[in-house]
Structures are given as C-alpha cells and as structure tokens.
Write a protein that holds these residues in place. Structure first.
Motif, PDB file in Angstrom:
ATOM      1  N   ARG A  31       1.000  -1.195  -0.074  1.00 34.83           N
ATOM      2  CA  ARG A  31       0.070  -0.253   0.183  1.00 34.83           C
ATOM      3  C   ARG A  31       0.694   1.288  -0.100  1.00 34.83           C
ATOM      4  NH1 ARG A  31      -4.119  -2.170   4.540  1.00 34.83           N
ATOM      5  NH2 ARG A  31      -4.658  -3.891   3.310  1.00 34.83           N
ATOM      6  N   THR A  32       0.093   2.212  -0.514  1.00 35.36           N
ATOM      7  CA  THR A  32       0.607   3.489  -0.420  1.00 35.36           C
ATOM      8  C   THR A  32       0.245   4.994  -0.159  1.00 35.36           C
ATOM      9  OG1 THR A  32       0.347   3.541  -2.931  1.00 35.36           O
ATOM     10  CG2 THR A  32       1.665   3.294  -2.658  1.00 35.36           C
ATOM     11  N   PHE A  33       1.001   5.527  -0.410  1.00 32.79           N
ATOM     12  CA  PHE A  33       0.352   6.987  -0.079  1.00 32.79           C
ATOM     13  C   PHE A  33      -1.243   7.017  -0.788  1.00 32.79           C
ATOM     14  CE2 PHE A  33      -0.493  11.961  -0.325  1.00 32.79           C
ATOM     15  CZ  PHE A  33      -0.379  11.896   0.982  1.00 32.79           C
ATOM     16  N   SER A  34      -0.595   6.788  -1.657  1.00 35.80           N
ATOM     17  CA  SER A  34      -1.950   7.177  -2.385  1.00 35.80           C
ATOM     18  C   SER A  34      -3.536   6.615  -2.036  1.00 35.80           C
ATOM     19  CB  SER A  34      -1.672   6.934  -4.254  1.00 35.80           C
ATOM     20  OG  SER A  34      -1.489   5.845  -4.158  1.00 35.80           O
ATOM     21  N   ASN A  35      -3.988   5.464  -1.579  1.00 33.53           N
ATOM     22  CA  ASN A  35      -4.679   4.822  -0.794  1.00 33.53           C
ATOM     23  C   ASN A  35      -5.453   4.677   0.830  1.00 33.53           C
ATOM     24  OD1 ASN A  35      -3.221   2.452  -0.475  1.00 33.53           O
ATOM     25  ND2 ASN A  35      -3.621   1.478  -2.712  1.00 33.53           N
ATOM     26  N   TYR A  36      -4.157   4.709   1.312  1.00 36.29           N
ATOM     27  CA  TYR A  36      -4.175   5.839   2.527  1.00 36.29           C
ATOM     28  C   TYR A  36      -5.501   7.166   2.788  1.00 36.29           C
ATOM     29  CZ  TYR A  36      -0.527   2.199   3.445  1.00 36.29           C
ATOM     30  OH  TYR A  36       0.271   1.694   3.403  1.00 36.29           O
ATOM     31  N   ALA A  37      -5.945   7.377   4.005  1.00 35.69           N
ATOM     32  CA  ALA A  37      -6.463   8.023   4.705  1.00 35.69           C
ATOM     33  C   ALA A  37      -5.137   8.932   5.356  1.00 35.69           C
ATOM     34  CB  ALA A  37      -7.464   7.582   5.559  1.00 35.69           C
ATOM     35  N   MET A  38      -4.966   9.852   5.948  1.00 35.30           N
ATOM     36  CA  MET A  38      -5.176  10.644   6.445  1.00 35.30           C
ATOM     37  C   MET A  38      -5.161  11.006   7.693  1.00 35.30           C
ATOM     38  SD  MET A  38      -1.828   9.740   5.305  1.00 35.30           S
ATOM     39  CE  MET A  38      -0.592  10.590   5.644  1.00 35.30           C
ATOM     40  N   GLY A  39      -4.398  11.776   8.453  1.00 38.68           N
ATOM     41  CA  GLY A  39      -4.603  12.266   9.557  1.00 38.68           C
ATOM     42  C   GLY A  39      -3.992  13.414  11.003  1.00 38.68           C
ATOM     43  N   TRP A  40      -4.401  14.418  10.904  1.00 37.12           N
ATOM     44  CA  TRP A  40      -3.430  15.263  11.752  1.00 37.12           C
ATOM     45  C   TRP A  40      -3.582  14.961  13.340  1.00 37.12           C
ATOM     46  CZ3 TRP A  40       1.130  17.469  10.663  1.00 37.12           C
ATOM     47  CH2 TRP A  40       1.678  17.044   9.254  1.00 37.12           C
ATOM     48  N   PHE A  41      -3.534  15.518  14.195  1.00 40.00           N
ATOM     49  CA  PHE A  41      -3.222  14.787  15.668  1.00 40.00           C
ATOM     50  C   PHE A  41      -2.642  16.269  16.445  1.00 40.00           C
ATOM     51  CE2 PHE A  41      -4.834  11.412  13.821  1.00 40.00           C
ATOM     52  CZ  PHE A  41      -6.272  10.729  14.785  1.00 40.00           C
ATOM     53  N   ARG A  42      -3.168  16.246  18.075  1.00 36.60           N
ATOM     54  CA  ARG A  42      -1.980  17.259  18.351  1.00 36.60           C
ATOM     55  C   ARG A  42      -2.168  16.732  19.551  1.00 36.60           C
ATOM     56  NH1 ARG A  42      -5.287  22.891  18.062  1.00 36.60           N
ATOM     57  NH2 ARG A  42      -6.813  22.571  18.899  1.00 36.60           N
ATOM     58  N   ARG A  49      -3.711  12.347  23.090  1.00 31.12           N
ATOM     59  CA  ARG A  49      -3.637  12.852  21.861  1.00 31.12           C
ATOM     60  C   ARG A  49      -4.992  13.379  21.423  1.00 31.12           C
ATOM     61  NH1 ARG A  49       0.828  10.026  18.976  1.00 31.12           N
ATOM     62  NH2 ARG A  49       1.741  11.015  20.663  1.00 31.12           N
ATOM     63  N   GLU A  50      -5.286  14.298  20.959  1.00 36.81           N
ATOM     64  CA  GLU A  50      -6.507  14.771  20.346  1.00 36.81           C
ATOM     65  C   GLU A  50      -6.785  15.246  18.447  1.00 36.81           C
ATOM     66  OE1 GLU A  50      -8.233  17.923  21.426  1.00 36.81           O
ATOM     67  OE2 GLU A  50      -6.552  20.101  20.934  1.00 36.81           O
ATOM     68  N   PHE A  51      -7.792  15.004  18.202  1.00 37.65           N
ATOM     69  CA  PHE A  51      -8.149  14.757  16.946  1.00 37.65           C
ATOM     70  C   PHE A  51      -7.706  16.148  16.966  1.00 37.65           C
ATOM     71  CE2 PHE A  51     -10.778  15.025  13.315  1.00 37.65           C
ATOM     72  CZ  PHE A  51     -10.365  14.694  12.122  1.00 37.65           C
ATOM     73  N   VAL A  52      -7.431  15.720  15.240  1.00 38.96           N
ATOM     74  CA  VAL A  52      -8.156  17.850  14.630  1.00 38.96           C
ATOM     75  C   VAL A  52      -7.845  17.509  13.175  1.00 38.96           C
ATOM     76  CG1 VAL A  52      -6.227  19.712  13.217  1.00 38.96           C
ATOM     77  CG2 VAL A  52      -5.510  18.232  15.717  1.00 38.96           C
ATOM     78  N   ALA A  53      -7.412  17.067  12.184  1.00 40.39           N
ATOM     79  CA  ALA A  53      -8.791  16.743  11.196  1.00 40.39           C
ATOM     80  C   ALA A  53      -7.663  15.487  10.140  1.00 40.39           C
ATOM     81  CB  ALA A  53      -8.005  17.678   9.770  1.00 40.39           C
ATOM     82  N   ALA A  54      -8.964  15.032   9.486  1.00 38.70           N
ATOM     83  CA  ALA A  54      -8.649  14.029   8.243  1.00 38.70           C
ATOM     84  C   ALA A  54      -8.900  14.274   7.212  1.00 38.70           C
ATOM     85  CB  ALA A  54      -8.671  12.767   8.926  1.00 38.70           C
ATOM     86  N   VAL A  55      -8.404  13.124   5.974  1.00 37.71           N
ATOM     87  CA  VAL A  55      -8.736  13.696   4.700  1.00 37.71           C
ATOM     88  C   VAL A  55      -8.616  12.191   3.779  1.00 37.71           C
ATOM     89  CG1 VAL A  55      -6.182  13.558   4.288  1.00 37.71           C
ATOM     90  CG2 VAL A  55      -8.259  14.275   2.676  1.00 37.71           C
ATOM     91  N   SER A  56      -9.636  11.429   3.218  1.00 36.47           N
ATOM     92  CA  SER A  56      -9.961  10.403   2.441  1.00 36.47           C
ATOM     93  C   SER A  56      -9.070   9.875   2.221  1.00 36.47           C
ATOM     94  CB  SER A  56     -11.551  10.357   2.266  1.00 36.47           C
ATOM     95  OG  SER A  56     -11.542  10.687   0.992  1.00 36.47           O
ATOM     96  N   TRP A  57      -9.129   8.821   1.284  1.00 43.16           N
ATOM     97  CA  TRP A  57      -8.002   8.326   0.509  1.00 43.16           C
ATOM     98  C   TRP A  57      -7.879   9.081  -0.797  1.00 43.16           C
ATOM     99  CZ3 TRP A  57      -8.626   5.700  -4.083  1.00 43.16           C
ATOM    100  CH2 TRP A  57      -9.803   5.418  -4.901  1.00 43.16           C
ATOM    101  N   SER A  58      -9.104   8.987  -1.344  1.00 46.10           N
ATOM    102  CA  SER A  58      -9.258   9.756  -2.538  1.00 46.10           C
ATOM    103  C   SER A  58      -9.367  11.712  -2.564  1.00 46.10           C
ATOM    104  CB  SER A  58     -10.519   9.319  -3.006  1.00 46.10           C
ATOM    105  OG  SER A  58     -11.696   9.938  -2.398  1.00 46.10           O
ATOM    106  N   GLY A  59      -8.894  11.489  -0.678  1.00 46.86           N
ATOM    107  CA  GLY A  59      -9.018  13.340  -0.929  1.00 46.86           C
ATOM    108  C   GLY A  59     -10.442  14.303  -1.417  1.00 46.86           C
TER     109      GLY A  59
END
Length: 130
Positions: A31-42, A49-59
């Motif tokens: 698997r590569t970056f292109s099909n991973y959902a990604m997120g930011w936490f702080r 640790r708390e959730f900040v933002a997330a984006v789906s695999w497709s953007g």
C-alpha cells in the motif's frame, strides 16, 4: 511500512498562520500514500492526544475537530506523497505537538480516532504566543 516526517512547526503570534507538512515514504512494496486515509492529531502538555483533521484516501472527504473548523485546512499532494495542514487564525490553545498519521486500510475514509491509524510521525512543535 511507511515513514512519516512532519515539518513546518514553530513559534508564531496569535492570529498568525503556519503550514505543516508530512512527507510519506514507502519502505516496502504494498500500500502507498495514494490509497491511505491520513490524519492530523495534536497533544498539549498534560493532555491526551486529540483529533485535528482527516482526509479520505481519495481526498474527496475531509473532517475537522470543532475547535479548528473554519481555521485549519487539510490537504494532500499525491505527486509529492505529502500531507499538509494549513493553520490560520492561530490561538494559544493551538499550542501542541502536531502529529501526522496514516491509516493502512485500503480506501479509508478518514477517522477521528487514534486507534484507526497504523503509522505516526515524530511530531512537530507548534507554539502560539499572545
């Protein structure tokens, strides 16, 4: 395996802006970056640790914590294998170590839950002064 490296943190005055970057590199095939959902936490000192933002695999879908909605924007550049967090109108409450994370599930839609994510960066410090 995926290595995530955050950058772009620093010290800013309240009302200022920063753009965080998270560079993803693949160590093995699969698997590569292109099909991973990604997120930011702080995580602030003494807090979980708390959730900040997330984006789906497709953007195509993005999600934000109420505390940052309207001020922060998550985006990704597939050609550069890089995740971004544009942070505007910063306040001292935004002071924390910011982490990017990758969900190894194929075609993930993004999640606010830390346990959803399989890979984490080392974090970058954001400090907002009054």
């Amino acid at each position: 395996q995926v290595q995530l490296v955050e950058s772009g943190g620093g010290l800013v005055q309240a009302g200022g802006s920063l753009r965080l970057s998270c560079a993803a590199s693949r160590r093995t095939s699969g698997r590569t970056f292109s099909n991973y959902a990604m997120g930011w936490f702080r995580q602030a000192p003494g807090k979980e640790r708390e959730f900040v933002a997330a984006v789906s695999w497709s953007g195509s879908r993005t999600y934000y914590a109420d505390a940052v909605k309207g001020r922060f924007t998550i985006s990704r550049d597939y050609a550069k294998n890089t995740l971004y967090l544009q942070m505007n109108s910063l306040t001292p409450d935004d002071t924390a170590v910011y982490y990017c994370a990758a969900d190894a599930t194929h075609f993930g839609m993004g999640s606010p839950t830390t346990t959803t994510y399989d890979y984490w960066g080392q974090g970058t410090q954001v400090t907002v002064s009054s």
